[in-house]
Design a protein around this motif. Structure first.
Motif, PDB file in Angstrom:
ATOM      1  N   ARG D  36       0.820  -1.218   0.000  1.00 23.25           N
ATOM      2  CA  ARG D  36       0.000   0.000   0.000  1.00 23.25           C
ATOM      3  C   ARG D  36       0.855   1.269   0.000  1.00 23.25           C
ATOM      4  O   ARG D  36       0.351   2.352   0.276  1.00 23.25           O
ATOM      5  CB  ARG D  36      -0.965  -0.042   1.189  1.00 23.25           C
ATOM      6  CG  ARG D  36      -1.974  -1.199   1.099  1.00 23.25           C
ATOM      7  CD  ARG D  36      -3.001  -1.204   2.198  1.00 23.25           C
ATOM      8  NE  ARG D  36      -2.421  -1.471   3.502  1.00 23.25           N
ATOM      9  CZ  ARG D  36      -2.182  -2.692   4.015  1.00 23.25           C
ATOM     10  NH1 ARG D  36      -2.491  -3.776   3.317  1.00 23.25           N
ATOM     11  NH2 ARG D  36      -1.649  -2.824   5.194  1.00 23.25           N
ATOM     12  N   LEU D 279       0.094   2.779   9.092  1.00 24.20           N
ATOM     13  CA  LEU D 279       0.077   3.867   8.101  1.00 24.20           C
ATOM     14  C   LEU D 279       0.475   3.393   6.710  1.00 24.20           C
ATOM     15  O   LEU D 279       1.374   2.580   6.563  1.00 24.20           O
ATOM     16  CB  LEU D 279       1.086   4.949   8.508  1.00 24.20           C
ATOM     17  CG  LEU D 279       0.768   5.824   9.693  1.00 24.20           C
ATOM     18  CD1 LEU D 279       1.920   6.807   9.902  1.00 24.20           C
ATOM     19  CD2 LEU D 279      -0.530   6.584   9.463  1.00 24.20           C
ATOM     20  N   ASP D 280      -0.170   3.938   5.740  1.00 26.72           N
ATOM     21  CA  ASP D 280       0.272   3.734   4.368  1.00 26.72           C
ATOM     22  C   ASP D 280      -0.308   4.833   3.478  1.00 26.72           C
ATOM     23  O   ASP D 280      -0.985   5.741   3.975  1.00 26.72           O
ATOM     24  CB  ASP D 280      -0.100   2.327   3.872  1.00 26.72           C
ATOM     25  CG  ASP D 280      -1.590   2.059   3.968  1.00 26.72           C
ATOM     26  OD1 ASP D 280      -2.387   2.908   3.501  1.00 26.72           O
ATOM     27  OD2 ASP D 280      -1.978   1.002   4.518  1.00 26.72           O
ATOM     28  N   THR D 282      -2.803   5.026   1.537  1.00 28.86           N
ATOM     29  CA  THR D 282      -4.257   5.228   1.469  1.00 28.86           C
ATOM     30  C   THR D 282      -4.751   6.176   2.555  1.00 28.86           C
ATOM     31  O   THR D 282      -5.738   6.882   2.349  1.00 28.86           O
ATOM     32  CB  THR D 282      -5.035   3.897   1.577  1.00 28.86           C
ATOM     33  OG1 THR D 282      -4.643   3.235   2.759  1.00 28.86           O
ATOM     34  CG2 THR D 282      -4.774   3.024   0.368  1.00 28.86           C
TER      35      THR D 282
END
Lengths: 403, 403, 403, 403
Positions: D36, D279-280, D282
């Protein structure tokens, strides 16, 4: 100096935009939204390169349309500059109506509407904005324009849509066997009595095209792990809807995805169109991350599994799945997770996968022979695409939480 | 440090030679001769890139053999270092017996001997020179070695020979549709009860492989212009033989090509082997240049036509050629060139082209299913390679001096 | 329907011929002769894929010319249909004057004439045959046509000739690092005050182009083994000439190669032109096979070595070769082969290899900045192509019969 | 049967995983998170194909590590099976510490920590989970393992990290000029006195590698539009922080991105690690969609602009930006949007872009000559990589809301 932009494309080298209206359409937020919708939904869980977008595919199909029209004009087919632009716009926008995860979620989010109808709604909206400049494009898209072959290039057995998606999906997955030789197919296109067909010497290329497509379906699009992931996603959203009905979903009221899932929209697509254009893959992915911390066990389980690629097992077979197997696996799932018999249906389920290689009854692929005769690809000598193969192939699957 | 040479190959990147014996074989004049024999005879008259050589193809097949053996070992198949080297030598030398223009002139120059028999004669000769180091390689080549799958890798439905030639010919002609996905096929190879077969999930790749081969045959190997050129070459050499019998060929007595054409050799291939290894494509091409100034009208006409690519017309059809057409065209040719009715047979002639896609009766392609069962590719569900297609396809042609 | 032929090319996909005159030129025996001249002489002894021909390269350069002209027209450069055709003919024929093994034997066979002068002679001959249809093409070729950029596309720092040969040679050798990004370069071409230049954003592509060219020179064209083979070939032909002068060559009087080597031609190229057009690589290769059975030891040794790829060793270095080393190696060669001191010069010899990356004084590469200014690539900020590199690089070599 | 999984990769064909531990690491949520995170942050706004992920890059670098180790072993370098596995794990995890949009947001989200430190923290966490199985991998990663060349393969002038990212980024952007010839570089690797270096004949490949890298920096990574988008994203997040400090951000308390931006985390990375791994990309993209409806004008403007690709203009130049220009453009922006002078800094701003081609003082690239001497690439004869070029190149930019 004439309008001229070039875009690097790993598949075709360069894509040239030499028309200001087309550039304006590409720049429109409706079109830019396609950057956030993956072309192949969850196939990247098996083929890590397959993260390309609907925007990229549409641009590619536009490029092939440009090539096809140049080729046809070189062969004496008459086309005005406006018709060319219109055909290019029609293909550029053919997928504009796709929602998050495209086909994988079609009919889950928007229940009674095919993505092509949505594309048309959005094209009409753009046409208003561009003061009628898309009139011809819309006629071509809806097959009401007299030069029928233009529609066939947008949507038909030999359209540039599938030429691009097979080529592009093959490229990004790395499944080199899916290569279809789009360039030769395009060189072989011709128009006869207003209909799109191919020259005689393209016969083997067409066979190759259909067989490559068959391979892409079974090896990629309906790959058992891809199918498992995509069906899990469907189940997950069904669960959200069910929890919503029960009143067990406490979700941000202004989140467009939630609104569609929980039935909080106007319910009339004309009115919901603005809301729809705010949806894309990231809404689903970001919500899955939240749902993986939700209190509902099924929702959490499916969300965590998709997020971390711990996918259910899936088996495809020629015969329907035995109901006993289904029951047995559901009992195991209940034992393993402690969910109810009702909820176990989210963890063990069955379905059908269908692929039609080529249907000769449905508007077929026509070959124009040198002597002027026209024949269907399935009726030429030594045809590979015989009766047997032109029937759709149906397989049955069971998908279940593994041991 | 270990022996190690790398060779650049546009198809596979790098080919590694890590064995001194193999390098010695490659360096031998018998093997170097293959540099002067084109892999695809006269196909370059249609596909200008197709000028690659038998040497290049053999090296490529050797490379795929190395990959296949590594793959099989990785799956637990037992192989000694000597067996590996032997299998590599067997494939390296499988085409060593090809003469000028390979298949196109097979049986024209050396009448009663197949190129594989010549390969064996030359391997035996090399074995003497290398003091028996090729014993195992020869057993594998002649299918007398117990591990049958090694022979099947050299010569069989899934051998590395055809994997390389389809891949390489597709690459150099630029007919990208001929791509067969050799890398996936090799990853799918397995050995079951001593026989070579493929894993279940390779089914679609095998279909693709067979269809790509079918396409290469009709679109490339039996392309009407390629066929015309190659049959003209056959006719040309037949004319030389005829003139020789008549005593009308005044040729250098020490020219190896002349000696074979005019029957001036020992007539025993064991004894003629040295002479044979002096032959290659350049003998034919250089002589054609001379013959284009010869006093015999037919010989001159065929030579000039081939030299300057002014090829006869050729038509392929499903039905035998009507004898009336043949007679009519011969009369025209007589009028146009002033040759006799007898000689007109060199300018207008017919023949047959045959291609067998896949013969399930003849040692087929076997699929090893996960449950341990073995089935033939033509009997799996929804088989593409059905009864109809596994019969050889025969086409009839007429080739004639055009208007 | 318009004239239209397509040719498969592994490098560019398809090359389209849409002009009858151009097709007639391609069909002419002068042009077809280029099928029998390898583009890279003996480089295939190191890079087995490098067997492509001058015909293929010329067709490729023609294709790039078509693309470049389309691009320039798209940017508003005015060009008539006749000018387009003429520029395409000029590039198609730019190499028509090459003899056997092109550069490797230039000045050995035809002593005082550069291949470009021969090309011009042949173009004039064709112009007569085609009744003046090549007038403009010849003006472009000789840089007497007013639109100077057309000549620069045929021959200049950014001509399509080198774009094609770098791309094609890189492709067929498999030296993927030689890839020059011809498509981007072509997209960046522009015309300013009648001169060909590139847009500002092409700076890094130009650098890459020059560095790739540098790499191709030292890694491929001047590879020590390639250089050895080509210099051995030069020595071999020099030996033939020497033996001819001595009267020790007994050769067929009507063999065109012999006539040139032994000085039996008219000595006036206008008159010898027909004879010249009968020469190609096969004359040399076929004669080498004969000479490998000649009684002269030096001739036999060099012929056998080339035929069987048993090449001399070669060492390149920055400093001139020490004369002592030369003498020492010659003595060894005399001992090993029994030849005289005089003849040992054929077995041990020295020379220089020179490569000029880019010469800014000689008509440089010009960059057109967005503000309208024009600067030389070597004077832009942070130029990679600095003073030092624009000087030619000279290396010295010794080539000798190995131990 | 041995453990064996293959993964399709469009860049290398197939990537083989033949070790169960490595497969477990790949299956871990920490690693799956990299799916991601886009490898090239916002470069896809210019190069639509550049949507590949950190996961894909890490797998690719792992593949090249496997090839490099095989090559070195083939050259006699001693390596145990454990060392091989450790080196592969080290490269697989080298980027595990990247956050959303990798480099583009480095130091914006996590202020005082480089992504390599985060990678180490996560590797330690995994090492605990895998009971010490990553000990050697961590030593290699931190350069405390005695066989220094293993670390150099993970991180150094010739590491497989940059070989993969240059190759992969070039592939997915379609900027074919960025191709670096990784396969030849790997074939040329060698170890001398424990240090990684390359063989003499790789000199031109190394030059090509460095020039390709230079091109990728200026043409892709620091492309003015890419730089504009990425700096706009930085400004956007800075705005969020500022609004947060002011108390003007009303955001979901459990949103991990918000927590980092608004300083609601523990502030100790060891403790925040779990939160960080949630977290990523997106999170950022989904929030931008929300922020495009926020009441703050600046936040809304930047969010809408990024969402719909209406990017600020950006100009790069050799000299610092004139402060007058900045002021002038800010005034225009104030007039156009009605924001305050203070807020105009978000709409018009300046910065520096730096790229160092090659720094010979900093651990250079060493060439091992055949005579055993070792020299730095910048000191060989006719070095392309001269003094001038090895200095970092700095450019100044201004980025501003266009007219």
């Amino acid at each position: 100096m004439a309008f001229r932009k070039i875009i690097n494309d790993p598949v075709y080298g360069y894509i040239t935009i030499d028309n200001a209206l087309i550039f304006q359409i590409i720049s429109h937020p409706y079109y830019q939204r396609l950057r956030r919708i993956k072309q192949m939904a969850l196939a990247h869980l098996v083929y890590p390169g397959a993260v390309h977008t609907r925007l990229h595919h549409s641009l590619g199909a536009y490029h092939l349309m440009s090539q096809a029209l140049t080729e046809l004009k070189g062969k004496g087919v008459e086309l005005s500059a406006d018709e060319e632009t219109a055909a290019k716009i029609a293909i550029l926008l053919h997928d504009i109506g796709h929602g998050p995860f495209s086909h994988a979620l079609e009919h889950v989010l928007i229940e009674n509407m095919h993505h092509e109808e949505l594309s048309l709604l959005l094209m009409n909206r753009l046409n208003l904005e561009f003061k009628g400049a898309l009139n011809t494009a819309i006629e071509i898209f809806t097959d009401t324009y007299p030069k029928k072959f233009l529609h066939q290039l947008v949507s038909g057995q030999l359209d540039v849509d599938r030429m691009d998606y097979l080529t592009r999906d093959s490229f990004f997955t790395g499944v080199s066997e899916g290569v279809v030789g789009y360039d030769r197919l395009i060189k072989m296109l011709t128009v006869h009595k207003g209909e799109l067909m191919v020259e005689e010497k393209a016969i083997y290329s067409i066979e190759k095209f259909l067989v490559a497509r068959r391979l892409m379906y079974w090896q990629v699009y309906l790959h058992k792990t891809v199918l498992s992931a995509e069906m899990m996603l469907v189940k997950l959203l069904e669960r959200v809807k069910e929890l919503g009905v029960r009143g067990d979903m406490d979700m941000a009221a202004d989140d467009p995805l939630n609104m569609f899932l929980l039935g909080k929209t106007a319910g009339d697509m004309e009115k919901d169109l603005d809301l729809f254009t705010q949806l894309d893959d990231t809404d689903v992915v970001a919500n899955i991350k939240k749902w993986s911390r939700h209190e509902d066990r099924i929702l959490r389980l499916l969300s965590e599994a998709l997020q971390n690629r711990r996918l259910f097992k899936l088996r495809l077979q020629a015969m329907p799945i035995d109901q006993e197997e289904v029951e047995g696996r559901r009992e195991k799932a209940m034992l393993a997770t402690g969910v109810s018999a009702e909820d176990a249906k989210y963890l063990v389920f069955t379905g059908e996968a269908v692929n039609s290689l080529y249907n000769p009854n449905d508007e077929g692929i026509h070959i124009l022979f040198k002597d002027g005769t026209v024949r269907n690809i399935s009726s030429v000598d030594n045809a590979l695409i015989h009766q047997n193969l032109s029937r759709p192939v149906k397989k049955f699957y069971i998908c279940y939480l593994g041991a």
